[in-house]
Design a protein around this motif. Structure first.
Motif, PDB file in Angstrom:
ATOM      1  N   MET A 159       7.182   5.555   1.440  1.00  0.00           N
ATOM      2  CA  MET A 159       6.807   4.158   1.599  1.00  0.00           C
ATOM      3  C   MET A 159       7.925   3.343   2.249  1.00  0.00           C
ATOM      4  SD  MET A 159       4.268   2.701  -1.288  1.00  0.00           S
ATOM      5  CE  MET A 159       5.348   1.545  -1.959  1.00  0.00           C
ATOM      6  N   THR A 210     -11.190   6.747   7.305  1.00  0.00           N
ATOM      7  CA  THR A 210     -10.001   6.352   6.541  1.00  0.00           C
ATOM      8  C   THR A 210      -9.847   4.835   6.568  1.00  0.00           C
ATOM      9  OG1 THR A 210      -8.962   8.403   7.226  1.00  0.00           O
ATOM     10  CG2 THR A 210      -7.536   6.727   6.284  1.00  0.00           C
ATOM     11  N   LEU A 211     -10.059   4.268   7.759  1.00  0.00           N
ATOM     12  CA  LEU A 211      -9.916   2.828   7.912  1.00  0.00           C
ATOM     13  C   LEU A 211     -10.899   2.082   7.022  1.00  0.00           C
ATOM     14  CD1 LEU A 211      -8.628   0.493   9.471  1.00  0.00           C
ATOM     15  CD2 LEU A 211     -10.364   0.770  11.208  1.00  0.00           C
ATOM     16  N   GLY A 247       7.967   3.485   5.968  1.00  0.00           N
ATOM     17  CA  GLY A 247       6.778   3.051   6.676  1.00  0.00           C
ATOM     18  C   GLY A 247       5.725   4.139   6.672  1.00  0.00           C
ATOM     19  N   ALA A 248       4.646   3.880   7.412  1.00  0.00           N
ATOM     20  CA  ALA A 248       3.523   4.805   7.390  1.00  0.00           C
ATOM     21  C   ALA A 248       3.856   6.075   8.153  1.00  0.00           C
ATOM     22  CB  ALA A 248       2.313   4.141   8.028  1.00  0.00           C
ATOM     23  N   GLY A 249       3.386   7.175   7.660  1.00  0.00           N
ATOM     24  CA  GLY A 249       3.579   8.443   8.356  1.00  0.00           C
ATOM     25  C   GLY A 249       2.577   8.590   9.480  1.00  0.00           C
ATOM     26  N   ALA A 290      -0.005  10.449   9.806  1.00  0.00           N
ATOM     27  CA  ALA A 290      -1.409  10.554   9.435  1.00  0.00           C
ATOM     28  C   ALA A 290      -2.037   9.191   9.158  1.00  0.00           C
ATOM     29  CB  ALA A 290      -1.560  11.439   8.210  1.00  0.00           C
ATOM     30  N   ALA A 291      -1.214   8.205   8.772  1.00  0.00           N
ATOM     31  CA  ALA A 291      -1.766   6.904   8.411  1.00  0.00           C
ATOM     32  C   ALA A 291      -1.959   6.013   9.635  1.00  0.00           C
ATOM     33  CB  ALA A 291      -0.855   6.213   7.400  1.00  0.00           C
ATOM     34  N   LYS A 292      -1.448   6.435  10.780  1.00  0.00           N
ATOM     35  CA  LYS A 292      -1.563   5.595  11.980  1.00  0.00           C
ATOM     36  C   LYS A 292      -2.986   5.629  12.515  1.00  0.00           C
ATOM     37  CE  LYS A 292       3.037   4.902  13.457  1.00  0.00           C
ATOM     38  NZ  LYS A 292       3.852   5.706  12.564  1.00  0.00           N
ATOM     39  N   MET A 293      -3.436   4.496  13.023  1.00  0.00           N
ATOM     40  CA  MET A 293      -4.788   4.407  13.571  1.00  0.00           C
ATOM     41  C   MET A 293      -4.678   4.318  15.088  1.00  0.00           C
ATOM     42  SD  MET A 293      -6.885   4.186  10.923  1.00  0.00           S
ATOM     43  CE  MET A 293      -6.612   4.068   9.164  1.00  0.00           C
ATOM     44  N   PRO A 294      -5.507   5.015  15.818  1.00  0.00           N
ATOM     45  CA  PRO A 294      -5.399   4.984  17.279  1.00  0.00           C
ATOM     46  C   PRO A 294      -5.702   3.593  17.822  1.00  0.00           C
ATOM     47  CG  PRO A 294      -7.382   6.131  16.592  1.00  0.00           C
ATOM     48  CD  PRO A 294      -6.574   5.886  15.356  1.00  0.00           C
ATOM     49  N   THR A 318       0.820  -1.206   0.000  1.00  0.00           N
ATOM     50  CA  THR A 318       0.000   0.000   0.000  1.00  0.00           C
ATOM     51  C   THR A 318       0.853   1.254   0.000  1.00  0.00           C
ATOM     52  OG1 THR A 318      -1.656  -1.163   1.257  1.00  0.00           O
ATOM     53  CG2 THR A 318      -1.806   1.209   1.255  1.00  0.00           C
ATOM     54  N   ASP A 319       0.408   2.230  -0.742  1.00  0.00           N
ATOM     55  CA  ASP A 319       1.029   3.541  -0.707  1.00  0.00           C
ATOM     56  C   ASP A 319       0.392   4.301   0.449  1.00  0.00           C
ATOM     57  OD1 ASP A 319       1.952   6.052  -1.072  1.00  0.00           O
ATOM     58  OD2 ASP A 319       1.605   6.101  -3.237  1.00  0.00           O
ATOM     59  N   TRP A 320       1.166   4.561   1.490  1.00  0.00           N
ATOM     60  CA  TRP A 320       0.609   5.166   2.703  1.00  0.00           C
ATOM     61  C   TRP A 320       0.132   6.583   2.468  1.00  0.00           C
ATOM     62  CZ3 TRP A 320      -0.763   2.014   6.341  1.00  0.00           C
ATOM     63  CH2 TRP A 320      -0.146   0.768   6.392  1.00  0.00           C
ATOM     64  N   MET A 324      -3.618   7.094   2.664  1.00  0.00           N
ATOM     65  CA  MET A 324      -4.252   7.376   3.947  1.00  0.00           C
ATOM     66  C   MET A 324      -4.118   8.877   4.247  1.00  0.00           C
ATOM     67  SD  MET A 324      -4.708   4.135   4.429  1.00  0.00           S
ATOM     68  CE  MET A 324      -3.895   2.646   3.873  1.00  0.00           C
ATOM     69  N   GLU A 325      -2.915   9.395   3.933  1.00  0.00           N
ATOM     70  CA  GLU A 325      -2.703  10.822   4.187  1.00  0.00           C
ATOM     71  C   GLU A 325      -3.638  11.659   3.322  1.00  0.00           C
ATOM     72  OE1 GLU A 325       1.993  10.222   5.357  1.00  0.00           O
ATOM     73  OE2 GLU A 325       1.478  11.305   3.531  1.00  0.00           O
ATOM     74  N   TRP A 382     -10.165   9.128  11.236  1.00  0.00           N
ATOM     75  CA  TRP A 382      -9.408   7.874  11.125  1.00  0.00           C
ATOM     76  C   TRP A 382     -10.330   6.683  10.897  1.00  0.00           C
ATOM     77  CZ3 TRP A 382      -9.986   3.718  14.310  1.00  0.00           C
ATOM     78  CH2 TRP A 382     -10.612   3.934  15.542  1.00  0.00           C
ATOM     79  N   ARG A 391      -6.980  11.633   4.949  1.00  0.00           N
ATOM     80  CA  ARG A 391      -7.026  12.542   6.099  1.00  0.00           C
ATOM     81  C   ARG A 391      -7.061  13.995   5.616  1.00  0.00           C
ATOM     82  NH1 ARG A 391      -6.216  10.096  11.086  1.00  0.00           N
ATOM     83  NH2 ARG A 391      -7.184  12.029  11.748  1.00  0.00           N
ATOM     84  N   ALA A 411      -8.391   1.916   3.855  1.00  0.00           N
ATOM     85  CA  ALA A 411      -7.496   0.818   4.217  1.00  0.00           C
ATOM     86  C   ALA A 411      -8.142  -0.548   3.986  1.00  0.00           C
ATOM     87  CB  ALA A 411      -7.055   0.962   5.670  1.00  0.00           C
TER      88      ALA A 411
END
Lengths: 298, 367, 265
Positions: free
Chosen positions: C1, A210-211, C4-6, C8-12, A192-194, A197-198, A207, A201, A215
């Motif tokens: 990439m 987004t999920l 890893g994820a930045g 903003a891409a992290k989920m709580p 996946t190109d992260w 997700m950005e 989130w 957002r 995702a």
């Protein structure tokens, strides 16, 4: 670039692919044919079969024959099949719930750490299933860790009957096949190109959105592959229902095994094996027909 | 040049399952000590032809003669021909030295002798210090030189090079071009070089065969290919060319008279192309010249008029895109002689201009 | 990439959940291993550290016999399955294209798709139908069959990734077909072959369901023996033997992981 390959390995196919094919044909295809034949024969009470045609084995799934030979509807075997499906589906759902966040989190790590975390999933994947299920016996039995700790904490007065329940089987199944769910989802998310997700957002998605809007759809192929890889072995599982269900709570796998050991009804066991095989191949076929193997990206 | 024929390819055809013909009757001759280039766009069949000479493919029909002997039935290891592969194909599990010694050893040299010879080979190609390294520890340019050394170590009659420079960056490619040419001169081995890069082909080759869609379109020395393209494909593929549609109206003194779409009639050198009917007149942008309509009297022959649509400054040259009355586009490129920061375009956008098209620079080609 | 994820891409909560995930994966195993070193009989109350149960397990003649059977079967089935899988993988990736190649590929993967219990009863029924009663040899045959796809996959993937041009280059440099195979194809495929063999080895060593059905009294393997003990009731001796078995598969799994990683380079 060119469509033809330069052939250096000039052994003819019958000599190279042939031996493996012969082994599989003789020791896998032929045995399956015999099982198919046995399922249509009469049972020998001493084990084995008598060479006479009979559809009795299949009739037994739904009916019971009383002393006079009359058929009466009997749901007990159908119930075992239904339970197997339900337990397998529940185990699949449980694995998905447990594995998706973990797979997502691992896929987002820097590459060096990813390798290690992945290896930590693969080790139980290859570890002995019987032993891993036995660990749960240690935890769940009456004098096991769960009951000991709960009573030490004063939560319970007498041991809870944790073993030999559907819950125990479910825990065993989910634990057995958890890596099978995590690995394909990880494989799908890894590519996946992260920045997607950005981007989500950035476009005002929370989130949660987004999920579920980005995702999860991106990992769809991996999720489908993972579900297949958990559901199929769960459906035919033998170890978990046998050790944790204790023979009281049967699943298809233990039912089949029983027919070839203590119950000594080979035709019925063969028929059950065939129904299980058909169910598994049907699920696989539906998945492959929708291009599931390609979508899983590995 | 003009040495004896070393490789003769006669009527070679090859098709792959489910595809159009890869090679559709190719015949050509490569001479002794020649740097011969197969030039064409990707998918034109040049690599397939090279693989047939190397022995990785067999032609469906036709023959390949090496010094008069048909080599088609021979497997690659029995042909005195070596290849420099596109991505070098260095054995990743062998050291540089072992890579170079591989062919010698396979030909029956003792392991130690092969290594000694390979070491000498590395010394002469200034790779001596890298002998103990693995290919993955070398830069692209070094890998390229190892591939060349490995192929030359066996002293083949013919060296085949399959786009050997395509993986290198522009600067390195220029250097390697000169080095390849030098190696070819010094070893006097016949090179057959495959490329899709026309500049590479023109710069290095003794002769070039231009291929398209499985056929050879033209064979000749670089200047011949550039100045006298045999057909519209060759003219369009190599360098930039203007194509002006026209009609042959007559022939006099060895020059064809062609009526262009815009109404002007031009004289065109009669090559071995078309002699009548609809043609396309080809001219290179740098061979045409622009004048303001006022001073055309001096040279009234082969003049077309048009309007400047665009001016593109390219550093060394300036390109004027001119539209002719019939809508045809004519690009004219002029070199910028005045330096010193006082550049000014000779014409403005929208200005009417006359373009003179020298008759010796025009070719009449099949449309 | 690459990094890893930045943020903003992290989920709580996902990181914490991942911790729970690994705890769930390893806690039961850790419990087993810890209590295998418990001096007392109990697998719930810790008394003191001891190797006593290991000593008892290693001295047990039946366990020795079962372990020997396991190793004999694992080594021989691995050798047979790897050899068959290598030949088949070469045919599918390096040989002339042949009709039925797709079916052949599918057939090799078939043991992965058929539920283990079905393969188990089919093999049992088949051996009894043809009257083959050769003890450990029956187990060896059954293991070879289901090890083939595990040996095949890494070898096939490696050969698939390998550039055919290398073999062309060897032939171009005067190597004949056999020299090319021995000097280029085989050394380059070696990491894939090693990974495949190790996977086949673990799969054979760990197999229980099929062996349970196929093995007769004299040819019990370690997992089947452990199963027998578990049915009699838990004992610390089981914990000790189980830990050894886990350690063996974990070691081979890690080794295979690194072999496969080398192959990918």
């Amino acid at each position: 670039m060119t469509e033809s390959r330069f052939i250096n390995f000039a052994l003819p196919p019958w000599l190279s692919a042939g031996p493996a094919m012969a082994v599989l044909l003789f020791f896998l295809a032929a045995p399956l044919c015999i099982v198919a034949a046995y399922s249509l024969m009469e049972a020998d009470p001493h084990g084995g079969v008598r060479a006479a045609f009979s559809s009795e084995a299949y009739v037994r799934f739904l009916f019971e024959r009383d002393w006079d030979g009359n058929l009466a509807l009997d749901g007990s075997y159908a119930a075992i099949f239904a339970r197997s499906f339900l337990l397998a589906a529940a185990a699949t759902a449980l694995c998905l719930l447990a594995a998706f966040p973990a797979a997502y989190c691992i896929a987002g790590q820097p590459p060096e750490r990813r390798g290690l975390l992945l290896l930590l999933i693969t080790i139980p994947f290859w570890a002995n299933l019987l032993v891993r299920t036995y660990c749960w016996v240690l935890i769940l039995r009456d004098s096991g860790l769960a009951n000991t700790w709960l009573s030490a904490l004063g939560v319970i007065a007498s041991p809870l009957p944790l073993m030999y329940t559907d819950g125990a089987i479910l825990a065993g199944l989910a634990y057995s096949y958890l890596p099978f769910m995590a690995l394909p989802i990880y494989a799908a998310l890894e590519k996946t190109d992260w920045r997607l997700m950005e981007a989500a957002r950035d476009l005002y998605a929370g989130w949660w959105q987004t999920l579920f809007r980005i995702a999860v759809p991106l990992a769809r192929g991996g999720i489908a592959a993972g579900c297949i890889m958990v559901f199929i072995p769960s459906l035919g599982a033998f170890i978990a229902p046998d050790l944790l269900g204790g023979g009281r709570k049967l699943m298809i796998g233990s039912l089949i095994q029983l027919q070839f050991s203590s119950s000594r009804n080979w035709p019925f066991g063969s028929a059950a094996a065939f129904v299980l095989l058909a169910a598994v191949l049907l699920v696989l076929w539906l998945w492959l027909r929708r291009g599931g193997a390609q979508k899983a990206q590995w | 040049m003009g040495g004896a024929a070393l490789i003769e390819i006669r009527g070679v055809r090859k098709s792959f399952a489910g595809q159009a013909r890869a090679l559709d009757g190719v015949s050509l001759t490569v001479r002794e000590n020649e740097f011969f280039t197969l030039l064409g766009p990707s998918g034109c069949g040049k690599t397939t032809l090279l693989r047939i000479v190397a022995g990785f493919e067999r032609p469906d029909s036709g023959e390949v003669l090496l010094a008069g002997k048909d080599i088609c039935p021979l497997p690659p290891n029995l042909r005195p021909v070596n290849t420099v592969f596109q991505n070098y194909a260095l054995f990743p599990h062998l050291t540089v030295l072992e890579n170079v010694a591989f062919g010698l050893e396979m030909r029956g040299a003792k392991r130690e002798d092969a290594k000694t010879q390979a070491r000498q080979m590395l010394e002469t190609t200034m790779l001596g210090e890298f002998g103990a390294r693995l290919p993955s520890q070398l830069s692209g340019g070094q890998q390229q030189r190892v591939a060349l050394a490995r192929a030359l170590a066996c002293k083949p009659r013919v060296l085949l090079l399959d786009e050997p420079l395509s993986a290198l960056d522009l600067k390195l490619r220029r250097t390697m071009r000169a080095e390849l040419k030098r190696v070819q001169r010094e070893t006097q081995i016949t090179f057959i070089f495959v490329t899709h890069d026309q500049e590479e082909a023109l710069a290095m080759s003794d002769r070039v065969a231009v291929m398209n869609e499985g056929r050879v379109r033209q064979i000749g020395e670089p200047a011949e290919i550039y100045d006298a393209p045999g057909d519209r494909f060759v003219a369009g593929f190599i360098g930039e060319t203007n194509f002006l549609p026209g009609e042959i109206t007559g022939c006099e003194n060895g020059f064809l008279r062609v009526l262009l779409g815009g109404g002007a009639t031009v004289a065109v050198a009669a090559g071995n192309g078309e002699k009548s009917g609809a043609v396309t007149v080809a001219i290179r942008p740098e061979r045409a010249a622009l004048h303001s309509p006022a001073d055309t009297a001096a040279n009234a022959e082969n003049i077309v008029t048009g309007e400047v649509r665009d001016i593109v400054y390219l550093g060394g040259t300036t390109r004027y895109d001119v539209v002719l009355p019939d809508g045809a586009a004519l690009s004219v490129s002029e070199s910028n002689e005045s330096g010193g920061g006082n550049y000014a375009a000779r014409f403005a956008r929208g200005e009417k201009v006359c373009a003179s098209l020298p008759r010796d620079s025009l070719r009449a080609l099949e449309r | 990439m690459v990094t890893g994820a930045g943020q903003a891409a992290k989920m709580p909560g996902f990181a914490a959940w991942t911790g729970v995930f690994y705890a769930f994966l390893y806690a039961p195993i850790v419990i087993l291993v810890v209590f295998s070193f418990n001096a007392g009989r109990s697998a719930t109350v810790w008394t003191e550290f001891s190797f006593a149960w290991y000593a008892r397990a290693f001295a047990n003649k039946s366990i020795q016999q079962a372990a020997a059977n396991s190793l004999i079967v694992a080594f021989s089935a691995t050798a047979a399955a790897t050899f068959l899988a290598l030949l088949a993988a070469l045919a599918l990736t390096r040989g002339r294209r042949f009709r039925g190649a797709g079916a052949c590929h599918l057939a090799i993967l078939a043991p992965l798709m058929i539920p283990e219990i079905v393969t188990a009863v089919a093999t049992l029924v088949f051996f009894s139908a043809i009257g083959l009663r050769l003890g450990l040899f029956n187990v060896f045959i059954a293991h070879t069959v289901f090890c083939i796809p595990f040996a095949f996959l890494p070898i096939w993937a490696r050969l698939q990734d390998m550039n055919e041009t290398l073999e062309c280059a060897a032939r171009d440099l005067y190597a004949d077909a056999w020299q090319t195979f021995r000097r280029v194809t085989l050394p380059l495929a070696a990491p894939g072959i090693a990974a495949g063999a190790m996977l086949a080895f673990i799969i054979s060593l760990d197999d229980f369901v099929i062996t349970l059905m196929v093995a007769d009294a004299g040819s019990t393997t370690l997992p089947v023996y452990i199963y027998g003990m578990v049915r009699m009731g838990t004992s610390p001796e089981i914990n000790a033997v189980s830990t050894v078995l886990l350690a063996a598969s974990a070691t081979v799994a890690v080794a295979s992981h690194f072999a496969a990683r080398r192959a990918r380079k």
